[in-house]
Design a protein around this motif. Structure first.
Motif, short mmCIF file in Angstrom:
data_model
loop_
_atom_site.label_atom_id
_atom_site.label_comp_id
_atom_site.label_asym_id
_atom_site.label_seq_id
_atom_site.Cartn_x
_atom_site.Cartn_y
_atom_site.Cartn_z
N LEU A 182 6.28 10.25 -9.93
CA LEU A 182 5.64 9.12 -9.25
C LEU A 182 5.82 9.17 -7.73
N GLY A 183 6.52 10.18 -7.27
CA GLY A 183 6.69 10.34 -5.83
C GLY A 183 7.67 9.35 -5.24
N ILE A 184 8.61 8.84 -6.07
CA ILE A 184 9.62 7.90 -5.57
C ILE A 184 10.76 8.70 -4.94
N GLN B 214 4.33 -0.29 -5.74
CA GLN B 214 3.61 -0.19 -7.02
C GLN B 214 4.12 0.98 -7.86
N ARG B 215 4.57 2.05 -7.19
CA ARG B 215 5.16 3.17 -7.93
C ARG B 215 6.41 2.70 -8.68
N PHE B 216 7.22 1.87 -8.02
CA PHE B 216 8.41 1.33 -8.69
C PHE B 216 8.02 0.41 -9.85
N CYS B 217 6.99 -0.41 -9.61
CA CYS B 217 6.58 -1.34 -10.67
C CYS B 217 6.10 -0.58 -11.91
N LEU B 218 5.39 0.53 -11.67
CA LEU B 218 4.94 1.34 -12.80
C LEU B 218 6.13 1.98 -13.51
#
Ligand SMILES: Nc1ncnc2c1ncn2[C@@H]1O[C@H](COP(=O)(O)OP(=O)(O)OP(=O)(O)O)[C@@H](O)[C@H]1O
Length: 199
Positions: free
Chosen positions: A112-114, A132-136
Motif C-alpha cells: 500500500l506504499g505506507i 486512506q492507505r492506512f484506512c484500507l
C-alpha cells in the motif's frame, strides 16, 4: 459468508419521508457488487445500515442468517469512507490507528506504499491519500470478510487510485472477501465489479 439487507426502510427523522424504502440487497464472499445511483439516493445510508452504524426503521441486516447486531467480537463487515480524515481519531498516532483493525502484515503495508516513518505520525501530519492507505490497511484486518467501499478512491489522484484498487482486488481474491463498491464512476464499477445494481 453472506451479508443481506432485507426489506430495509430507513428515515433520519420521524417527520421526514424515508431515505430508503424496502431495499433488499445481498453480498457474498468472493463477489464484487457495484452500487450506482444518483446523488442523494441513499447509497451511503445503505452502507451505514449494512455495516451496523445505523439501525433500520424496519427490515433487518443479516450475516449468514444471524442479525449483525447480535454478533460479538470484531465485526466481519467493515466500511471504508470517502473522507479518511473523518474515519481516524486525531488523538492517536498512526500505529495505534492501524492496530484498531488487528495485526496487519508488513507486506500489506509495503504494497500500500505506507512508509515506516508514517507510523509514528499523527493523522494531521499525513495527506488524504496517505491516510486512506492506512484506512484500507485497517479495514483489511484479519476478521474482515465483507468490505463496503463508499467512494473510497473518489478524492485520490489516478495513480494512487490504481495502486489501492490493485492491492484491494488482489487481497479480496486471496481471502475470498465480498466487496460492495459504491461509485459514481461507471467505468470503475465496470472494471472492478462482478455485478452492478442501481439504487
Ligand atoms: N445525518 C443525516 N440526517 C438527515 N438527513 C441525512 C443525513 N445523512 C444523509 N441525509 C439525507 O439522506 C439522503 C441520502 O443521503 P446519502 O448520503 O445516503 O446519499 P448518497 O446516495 O450516498 O449521495 P452521494 O452520492 O451524494 O454521496 C439525502 O437526502 C441526505 O440529505
Amino acid at each position: 459468508m453472506r451479508l443481506e439487507g432485507k426489506s430495509l426502510t430507513f428515515r433520519y427523522r420521524k417527520d421526514r419521508k424515508p431515505v430508503l424504502e424496502g431495499i433488499t440487497i445481498s453480498i457474498e464472499s468472493g463477489e464484487r457488487l457495484g452500487l450506482a445511483g444518483p446523488s442523494g439516493r441513499g447509497k451511503t445510508t445503505l452502507c451505514r445500515l449494512l455495516a451496523g452504524y445505523e439501525t433500520p426503521t424496519s427490515g433487518e441486516v443479516l450475516l449468514d442468517g444471524t442479525p449483525l447486531s447480535a454478533r460479538k467480537g470484531p465485526c466481519p463487515v467493515q466500511l471504508l469512507w470517502q473522507n479518511p480524515e473523518t474515519a481516524v481519531d486525531p488523538r492517536m498516532r498512526m500505529d495505534r490507528v492501524l492496530a484498531e483493525g488487528g495485526p496487519v502484515a508488513p507486506e500489506l503495508l509495503e504494497a500500500l506504499g505506507i512508509e515506516p516513518d508514517w507510523l509514528k505520525r499523527w493523522p494531521g501530519e499525513l495527506s488524504g491519500g496517505e491516510l486512506q492507505r492506512f484506512c484500507l490497511a485497517r479495514a483489511l484486518g484479519p476478521a474482515t470478510k465483507i468490505l463496503l467501499c463508499d467512494e473510497m478512491s473518489a478524492m485520490l489522484d489516478y495513480i494512487t487510485q490504481a495502486q489501492l484498487w490493485e492491492v484491494l482486488l488482489a487481497e479480496a481474491e486471496r481471502r475470498d472477501l465480498g466487496l460492495l463498491v459504491v461509485s459514481h464512476s461507471g467505468k470503475l464499477l465496470e472494471r472492478v465489479c462482478t455485478r452492478v445494481i442501481t439504487l
